[in-house]
Design a protein around this motif. Structure first.
Motif, PDB file in Angstrom:
ATOM      1  N   CYS A 284       2.746 -59.452 -37.274  1.00 49.70           N
ATOM      2  CA  CYS A 284       3.398 -58.310 -37.587  1.00 49.70           C
ATOM      3  C   CYS A 284       3.051 -57.225 -36.336  1.00 49.70           C
ATOM      4  O   CYS A 284       1.737 -57.472 -35.982  1.00 49.70           O
ATOM      5  N   MET A 285       3.861 -56.389 -35.930  1.00 52.48           N
ATOM      6  CA  MET A 285       3.366 -55.259 -35.184  1.00 52.48           C
ATOM      7  C   MET A 285       4.459 -54.111 -35.509  1.00 52.48           C
ATOM      8  O   MET A 285       5.457 -54.119 -35.057  1.00 52.48           O
ATOM      9  N   LYS A 286       4.123 -53.431 -36.356  1.00 55.35           N
ATOM     10  CA  LYS A 286       4.739 -52.252 -36.892  1.00 55.35           C
ATOM     11  C   LYS A 286       4.802 -50.863 -35.963  1.00 55.35           C
ATOM     12  O   LYS A 286       5.872 -50.314 -35.735  1.00 55.35           O
ATOM     13  N   TYR A 287       3.532 -50.459 -35.315  1.00 53.36           N
ATOM     14  CA  TYR A 287       3.575 -49.296 -34.786  1.00 53.36           C
ATOM     15  C   TYR A 287       3.078 -49.604 -33.371  1.00 53.36           C
ATOM     16  O   TYR A 287       1.824 -50.680 -33.076  1.00 53.36           O
TER      17      TYR A 287
ATOM     18  N   LEU B  56       0.561 -43.560 -45.192  1.00 49.30           N
ATOM     19  CA  LEU B  56       0.090 -42.409 -45.078  1.00 49.30           C
ATOM     20  C   LEU B  56      -1.502 -42.574 -44.764  1.00 49.30           C
ATOM     21  O   LEU B  56      -1.876 -41.893 -43.645  1.00 49.30           O
ATOM     22  N   TYR B  57      -2.224 -43.352 -45.468  1.00 50.55           N
ATOM     23  CA  TYR B  57      -3.694 -43.444 -45.178  1.00 50.55           C
ATOM     24  C   TYR B  57      -3.821 -44.831 -44.639  1.00 50.55           C
ATOM     25  O   TYR B  57      -3.597 -45.730 -44.867  1.00 50.55           O
ATOM     26  N   GLY B  58      -4.704 -44.636 -43.296  1.00 47.52           N
ATOM     27  CA  GLY B  58      -4.978 -46.079 -42.850  1.00 47.52           C
ATOM     28  C   GLY B  58      -6.192 -45.705 -41.997  1.00 47.52           C
ATOM     29  O   GLY B  58      -7.138 -44.925 -42.407  1.00 47.52           O
TER      30      GLY B  58
ATOM     31  N   LYS C 298      -3.335 -48.700 -45.341  1.00 49.25           N
ATOM     32  CA  LYS C 298      -2.105 -49.275 -44.936  1.00 49.25           C
ATOM     33  C   LYS C 298      -1.878 -49.666 -43.608  1.00 49.25           C
ATOM     34  O   LYS C 298      -0.584 -50.391 -43.224  1.00 49.25           O
ATOM     35  N   PHE C 299      -2.669 -49.068 -42.690  1.00 49.92           N
ATOM     36  CA  PHE C 299      -2.258 -49.340 -41.152  1.00 49.92           C
ATOM     37  C   PHE C 299      -3.863 -49.691 -40.666  1.00 49.92           C
ATOM     38  O   PHE C 299      -4.718 -48.963 -41.110  1.00 49.92           O
TER      39      PHE C 299
ATOM     40  N   ALA D  63      -0.776 -52.774 -41.547  1.00 45.18           N
ATOM     41  CA  ALA D  63       0.184 -52.669 -40.689  1.00 45.18           C
ATOM     42  C   ALA D  63      -0.219 -52.566 -39.331  1.00 45.18           C
ATOM     43  O   ALA D  63      -1.078 -51.649 -39.132  1.00 45.18           O
ATOM     44  N   PRO D  64      -0.251 -53.379 -38.368  1.00 47.30           N
ATOM     45  CA  PRO D  64      -0.920 -53.273 -37.157  1.00 47.30           C
ATOM     46  C   PRO D  64      -0.305 -51.909 -36.291  1.00 47.30           C
ATOM     47  O   PRO D  64       1.091 -51.674 -36.306  1.00 47.30           O
TER      48      PRO D  64
END
Length: 835
Positions: free
Chosen positions: A363-366, A19-21, A242-243, A303-304
């Motif tokens: 990693c590439m989540k989003y 939620l928070y990035g 988190k991102f 998370a990237p």
């Protein structure tokens, strides 16, 4: 008494883990000289080059893109106030004594570099760089210097770190061998003292001609040894992100085709990366590039979230739509970015990643397709990108700039941005309650209070916390949030407010930083059902009344506030004449005074504003706007007699207030009143139609229009009764329209569970108050209380960085039914142990 009920056995849904990035955009020199701790400003010597796709005025003070959008340039120094702080030099950041400097755009280090610096030294001559408002060195700290030089004959160069009074903190000699090719020189400087206003000096003991292709000075000690400034990254990590969204923001789109962001320009050795002119009034060398972004995410567990250009420049700056061939190029850029992150080491971009020291995939989540783009042109490009990217990398979550699902396009997540006044965030804590749960997930990619009465204050933090509490109650659909912008170099500010403020040696977080950190630290695992009962209050506005018209010749008289005659305090636009108590609005020679010391910039932007590019903004040369005495009134009656003819218009306004801030996008920097900067609420009369508009902080809201019995050719009495609850509009003694303000709660709550832990977030708006807390489960008497509380106008600063910060205490007295005393204007987290 205010009351909050928590139902620990009624689990609504799991929390959103990300939620928070954070959202990084290179604005306010957040990149070079910021999170990327380069100590030499203009290390590639290219800052004075005209941005691609733009022209400049004769004095190189303003750039203008092909659509006519202007911005500050000042020979490459950037905004006016930045340039005013330093002596003029044709090569920004660089100065000389006993040496002549010339910029050469022909003989450059490589095909990515656009210029080199040719220096003709006399014996003992020297050049120096002043860094980012000084070069900051610390006693016993080491700094690594890289230079690419070319000289026909061998030459000895001395590199030193020197204070403003000539004190030498470190000095090393290095030899250039001479010859036709470029030579890379490397050395380490260790400082013998601490100074934050030093400079980097290059001198030569004999006469020599030396060409410099690239220079760099970086601290040896960086975050995880990966090249980023430790104190800034550590400050960011304290928000529990988190991102990380990167690299923008408007810089992704650019202000032209030439300045649009390409992933391939941000990888490889730093001296192999093309520099990039940003719409935020400076050029960057992309030191914090794509690899560094991925590495930071890996080092910190974020998370990237990468944002690609979708084949169009910034729509807020007169967009260019790239042709089909160029759109395909940008699609290949997007695919290349994904391959660099996720591809095997033997793929084209995977091999480049491996050569950079990371053979295993990141990693590439989003992955977001475009930034703040919209309309049919965006939809066409979005669909093309989505299909190609999803087919190639199906496990990545793709984000749309708009609700493209409403146009029948596949949409996994939609990005929504909110920049507004505190009242907006207070009124919208329930904004997501009614969102369709069968629709896409929501990403709040950018949000911030950037209007109102203060900059970066407790008021902003409080309003944003209210909004975030509503987000947390809806995190079954709102999955990601990020405050924007993130970083502000206090010496190079183009936008306010920003979450973290820094100079060349200090860092602090604004009150919003501490509020977000508090919210993000206490997450829980499951959202619980809550009920809140609290008082409801209206927003408080204040300011003077005014009259505006686009028809010079409008006559008015008998202007009164609370029954007392008032005079004109200022003419924002136009002028006025008076005869026997009747005033006539007249057109002035210069109806749009744009302030500042740079007349070319002011007139250029004034002409652009007058072109009517901004829909609904009255900026043509006929506009007249009078503001009356009254000061910062909250509740008052404003009345005036106004003579109108059939084709006339007049706008009566109340609560006209110019915040003593430059919050938001400072283009141009304008501290005076104008249609862009003043907050108010208005009653607009056009012919026999009356329109009430929403507050200026959400002027795109629904306007309410009614028919009016205006008597043409004679004076009509107009009266507005302004109250906290709203305002009533009277024409010739008859109530014709009313506007009611949205009330907001004074207590907001959200609760989550985490095993035996119960986490209750309580936000109190207003004076200190008792809140009765009712739980359906027993809890231990002792609990942990974390609280952020301060006067609404309280701010943080370098002098007092923790003025507004979280206080943690152990409290007792908790039970299934107890009273909690919430401090005035506070964000509170109560953590209980259930029994």
């Amino acid at each position: 008494m205010n009351e909050v009920k928590v139902y620990t056995k009624k689990v609504r849904f799991p929390v959103s883990e990300d939620l928070y990035g954070l959202f990084f955009e290179d604005i306010n020199r957040a990149g070079d000289g910021g999170i990327y701790p380069e100590m030499i400003r203009n290390r590639s010597f290219e800052d004075s080059l005209i941005p691609g796709g733009c022209t400049v005025d004769e004095e190189h003070l303003v750039y203008i893109n092909r659509g006519g959008w202007p911005g500050c340039f000042n020979h490459g120094e950037g905004m006016d106030e930045w340039a005013e702080k330093v002596p003029y030099t044709p090569i920004p950041g660089w100065y000389s004594e006993g040496a002549e400097m010339d910029l050469d755009q022909g003989d450059t280090l490589n095909d990515k570099r656009k210029a080199s610096l040719l220096v003709s030294f006399t014996p003992g001559g020297r050049i120096w760089n002043i860094g980012y408002s000084g070069v900051s060195v610390t006693e016993n700290a080491s700094y690594d210097m890289i230079m690419f030089v070319k000289t026909a004959y061998p030459a000895m160069l001395s590199i030193s770190l020197e204070g403003p009074d000539g004190e030498v903190f470190s000095k090393e000699n290095v030899s250039a061998s001479g010859g036709p090719g470029w030579q890379k020189l490397e050395l380490r400087l260790t400082s013998a003292g601490t100074c934050h206003d030093a400079k980097t000096v290059i001198s030569c003991p004999v006469a020599a001609e030396v060409r410099f292709g690239y220079t760099s000075l970086l601290p040896e000690d960086t975050f995880c040894g990966h090249g980023l400034r430790k104190d800034i990254v550590e400050a960011l990590m304290a928000t529990h992100p988190k991102f990380l969204r990167y690299p923008g923001g408007c810089i992704v789109e650019g202000m032209s085709l030439e300045t649009a962001m390409r992933f391939s320009n941000t990888i490889g050795d730093p001296w192999e990366r093309p520099s990039h002119s940003l719409m935020w009034h400076y050029r960057t060398t992309n030191g914090f590039g794509y690899h560094e972004f991925l590495q930071l995410c890996e080092d910190t567990g974020m998370a990237p979230l990468y944002v690609c250009n979708v084949g169009m420049s910034c729509q807020a700056r007169v967009s260019e739509l790239f042709d089909e061939e160029t759109v395909d190029e940008f699609l290949q850029e997007a695919l290349g970015a994904l391959e660099y992150a996720l591809g095997p080491a033997d793929s084209r971009y995977g091999a480049m990643r491996a050569a950079a020291g990371h053979p295993e995939p990141f990693c590439m989540k989003y992955f977001e397709i475009g930034n703040e783009n919209h309309g049919p042109e965006y939809n066409e490009r979005y669909e093309k990108f989505y299909k190609a990217l999803k087919e190639a990398y199906p496990d990545v979550i793709y984000i749309s700039n708009t609700h493209t699902e409403q146009d029948g396009l596949p949409t996994e997540m939609a990005d929504e941005h909110y920049y507004s006044a505190p009242e907006f965030f207070m009124e919208n804590d329930n904004r997501f309650d009614s969102y369709d749960r069968n629709g896409p997930d929501i990403f709040l990619g950018e949000y911030a209070v950037n209007g109102g009465n203060t900059i970066a204050s407790m008021e902003c933090a409080l309003a944003e916390s209210v909004f975030l509490a509503g987000v947390e109650r809806n995190q079954d659909i709102v999955k990601l949030t990020a405050y924007a912008p993130l970083l502000q170099n206090s010496d190079y500010t183009a936008w306010r407010p920003n979450l973290v403020v820094f100079n060349n040696h200090e860092v602090y977080g604004i009150p919003s930083y501490h509020a977000i950190s508090l919210m993000a630290e206490n997450r829980g695992k499951q959202v619980l059902e809550t009920e809140t009962v609290s008082g409801r209050v209206p927003p408080v506005y204040f300011g003077s009344p005014g009259i505006m018209s686009s028809h010079p010749g409008i006559e008015f008289r008998n202007v009164r506030v609370n029954g007392e005659p008032v005079g004109i305090s200022q003419m924002v636009y136009g002028g006025v004449s008076e005869e026997d108590g009747t005033y006539t609005l007249i057109k002035a020679d210069n109806p749009h005074p744009m302030t500042g010391k740079n007349p070319v910039w002011n007139s250029t932007f004034g002409e652009f504003m007058a072109s009517g590019y901004f829909p609904g903004m009255i900026v043509d040369g006929n506009v007249c706007w009078a503001v009356f005495d009254g000061g910062d009134l909250e509740e008052y009656t404003f009345e005036a007699e106004i003579r109108l003819d059939k084709d006339d218009d007049v706008t009566l306004s109340v609560w006209n207030h110019h915040p003593e801030t430059d919050a938001g996008c400072n283009e141009p920097k304008d501290p005076r009143w104008n249609v862009r900067s003043v907050r108010n609420q208005v009653w607009r009369i056009e012919g026999r139609k009356g329109t009430l508009e929403a507050p200026s902080y959400r002027r795109n809201g629904d306007a309410v229009q009614v028919d009016l019995d205006v008597r043409y050719g004679e004076f009509n009495q107009f009266r507005i009764v302004a109250k906290h609850e709203g305002y009533d509009c009277f024409l010739n003694g008859r109530l014709v329209q009313s506007k009611k303000h949205t009330l907001h709660d004074t207590v907001y709550a959200v609760a989550t569970g985490d095993g035996d832990d119960l986490i209750l977030k309580l936000i109190r708006v207003g004076e200190a108050s008792d809140i009765r807390i009712l739980l359906d489960s027993g809890v231990q008497s002792e609990y942990t209380l974390q609280s952020l509380s301060a006067p609404l106008d309280a701010v943080n600063s370098f002098e007092d960085p923790e003025n507004v910060s979280v206080r943690t205490v152990k409290a007792c007295g908790a039970s299934s039914d107890f009273v909690f005393r919430a401090e005035e204007n506070s964000v509170n987290v109560l953590r209980f142990k259930m029994i």
